[in-house]
Scaffold this active site. Structure first.
Site, PDB file in Angstrom:
ATOM      1  N   ASN A  13       9.679   7.546   7.480  1.00  0.00           N
ATOM      2  CA  ASN A  13       9.365   7.858   8.789  1.00  0.00           C
ATOM      3  C   ASN A  13       8.318   8.906   8.824  1.00  0.00           C
ATOM      4  OD1 ASN A  13       9.561   7.843  11.579  1.00  0.00           O
ATOM      5  ND2 ASN A  13      10.622   9.737  11.550  1.00  0.00           N
ATOM      6  N   ALA A  83       5.710   8.215  -2.490  1.00  0.00           N
ATOM      7  CA  ALA A  83       5.087   9.462  -2.817  1.00  0.00           C
ATOM      8  C   ALA A  83       3.479   9.363  -2.729  1.00  0.00           C
ATOM      9  CB  ALA A  83       5.285   9.928  -4.020  1.00  0.00           C
ATOM     10  N   ARG A  91      -3.661   6.775 -11.021  1.00  0.00           N
ATOM     11  CA  ARG A  91      -3.164   5.950 -10.422  1.00  0.00           C
ATOM     12  C   ARG A  91      -1.851   5.350 -10.958  1.00  0.00           C
ATOM     13  NH1 ARG A  91      -6.057   0.283  -8.755  1.00  0.00           N
ATOM     14  NH2 ARG A  91      -4.976  -0.174  -6.847  1.00  0.00           N
ATOM     15  N   ALA A 121       4.718  -1.655   2.563  1.00  0.00           N
ATOM     16  CA  ALA A 121       3.711  -1.140   3.127  1.00  0.00           C
ATOM     17  C   ALA A 121       2.970   0.021   2.399  1.00  0.00           C
ATOM     18  CB  ALA A 121       3.861  -0.675   4.731  1.00  0.00           C
ATOM     19  N   PRO A 124       0.627   1.712  -4.306  1.00  0.00           N
ATOM     20  CA  PRO A 124      -0.043   0.457  -4.421  1.00  0.00           C
ATOM     21  C   PRO A 124       0.829  -0.657  -4.081  1.00  0.00           C
ATOM     22  CG  PRO A 124       0.232   1.090  -6.736  1.00  0.00           C
ATOM     23  CD  PRO A 124       0.941   2.311  -5.878  1.00  0.00           C
ATOM     24  N   ASP A 151      -7.336  -4.973   5.395  1.00  0.00           N
ATOM     25  CA  ASP A 151      -8.586  -5.069   4.734  1.00  0.00           C
ATOM     26  C   ASP A 151      -9.425  -6.372   5.581  1.00  0.00           C
ATOM     27  OD1 ASP A 151      -8.482  -3.380   2.258  1.00  0.00           O
ATOM     28  OD2 ASP A 151      -6.857  -4.763   2.426  1.00  0.00           O
ATOM     29  N   THR A 152      -8.671  -7.333   5.706  1.00  0.00           N
ATOM     30  CA  THR A 152      -9.241  -8.432   6.729  1.00  0.00           C
ATOM     31  C   THR A 152      -9.368  -8.085   8.074  1.00  0.00           C
ATOM     32  OG1 THR A 152      -8.039 -10.146   5.203  1.00  0.00           O
ATOM     33  CG2 THR A 152      -8.511 -10.704   7.432  1.00  0.00           C
ATOM     34  N   ARG A 154     -10.443  -5.248   9.001  1.00  0.00           N
ATOM     35  CA  ARG A 154     -11.810  -4.201   8.888  1.00  0.00           C
ATOM     36  C   ARG A 154     -12.890  -5.164   8.786  1.00  0.00           C
ATOM     37  NH1 ARG A 154      -8.658  -0.007   4.848  1.00  0.00           N
ATOM     38  NH2 ARG A 154      -7.926   1.389   6.372  1.00  0.00           N
ATOM     39  N   HIS A 178      -5.501  -5.009  -2.531  1.00  0.00           N
ATOM     40  CA  HIS A 178      -5.378  -3.813  -1.547  1.00  0.00           C
ATOM     41  C   HIS A 178      -5.886  -2.465  -2.166  1.00  0.00           C
ATOM     42  CE1 HIS A 178      -5.085  -1.657   1.883  1.00  0.00           C
ATOM     43  NE2 HIS A 178      -4.355  -0.748   1.687  1.00  0.00           N
TER      44      HIS A 178
END
Length: 316
Positions: A13, A83, A91, A121, A124, A151-152, A154, A178
């Protein structure tokens, strides 16, 4: 006990999750929404706040604080938990840390008897969708990531600004990771069947937009994060678009993170590709034609993701 039709459980949340919950209340896509987060006080506050808006919603959603046991009869579980990347953290460090967090989350959800669809969501996203597949044991069509849907969006927004056409009337995709290796599919980007790429390429004053639009699409998140700390409204809207396609059985094609098993010549990896989304989840991947340059860039993007997946194989 499930009391109505479509039941969604949101795990996480934070900024993205709360934006998704607000979008859910605004659009009335589900009948019930349960919110789970370690910050239970914030959950209770948001539940009250959202329900106070119910009288003004066209189709109000019953919002409640939830526990993992509430996932058992859910149609859809949306996971926005994860996190954030810290200064000095690689990464790869973030991948392994979030993979361990997801083990606890996904295991707790599956222990409830959940047999619905996962929508992931957190970043990565391609890797964490793969992690969810491995820990859940569900078939691939029931585990979906948000992929390159943002991305699409945008990409289409920037094209729409240039051509004065609504984004919904633009057909064009961003595929792959992504992230920084994402690929614009210029070769099939069209407005009413007219090639956008050809129009830009053949106009000396606009040819530079081919690269500019791609770079601005790829780097949009960095600009937003620099300005306000995080991105959340756009991805929340994208998540709701995917949720609606699932809960309303719409059979729409969206660039979600799907598991490839030979499509585009790749297998064993999650990545953003056009996929038919309906009540069964990721029904099938659509293999959009790519030119040779796009195939090469997509292969490099897939390799980056595959290498990252392999780096955490010891966790499964």
């Amino acid at each position: 006990m499930k009391t109505k039709g479509n039941k969604v459980v949101l795990v996480g949340n934070g900024a993205v999750g709360a934006s998704y919950a607000f979008t859910m209340m605004s659009q009335g896509v589900a009948d019930e929404l349960f919110i789970i987060d370690i910050n239970k006080d914030k959950v209770l506050g948001d539940v009250l706040d959202l329900n106070h808006g119910a009288p003004y919603a066209d189709s109000p959603v019953k919002v409640q604080a939830g526990e993992y046991s509430d996932c058992g009869d859910a149609d859809l579980v949306v996971i926005c938990a994860g996190a954030p990347q810290k200064v000095g953290e690689t990464r790869l460090d973030l991948v392994e840390k979030n993979a361990k967090i997801y083990k606890d989350i996904v295991t707790s959800i599956m222990d409830s008897g959940f047999d619905g669809i996962f929508l992931i969501a957190a970043n990565p996203v391609d890797i964490l969708t793969y992690v969810t597949l491995k820990y859940s044991g569900l078939p691939k069509h029931k585990v979906i990531g948000s992929g390159t849907i943002l991305d699409t969006a945008r990409f289409r927004h920037l094209i729409s600004e240039e051509f004065g056409v609504a984004p919904a009337s633009i057909h064009g995709y961003i595929i792959g990771e992504h992230g920084d290796s994402e690929v614009p599919v210029w070769s099939s980007a069209t407005i009413a069947g007219v090639s956008i790429y050809d129009q830009l390429k053949n106009d000396p004053e606009k040819a530079h937009l081919i690269e500019d639009i791609y770079v601005n699409t790829r780097d949009a998140a960095y600009d937003i994060i620099k300005a306000k700390g995080a991105t959340y409204y756009g991805v929340a809207m994208g998540l709701m678009h995917i949720s609606k396609a699932i809960l309303k059985n719409q059979n729409v094609v969206l660039t979600v993170s799907s598991y490839l098993e030979g499509e585009y010549g790749h297998e064993g990896v999650y990545t953003g590709v056009p996929t038919v989304i309906n009540g069964d989840g990721a029904a099938r991947v659509i293999e959009t034609p790519l030119n040779e340059e796009e195939k090469e860039k997509f292969a490099k993007s897939v390799k980056i993701l595959k290498d990252m997946q392999d780096s955490i194989s010891h966790l499964f």
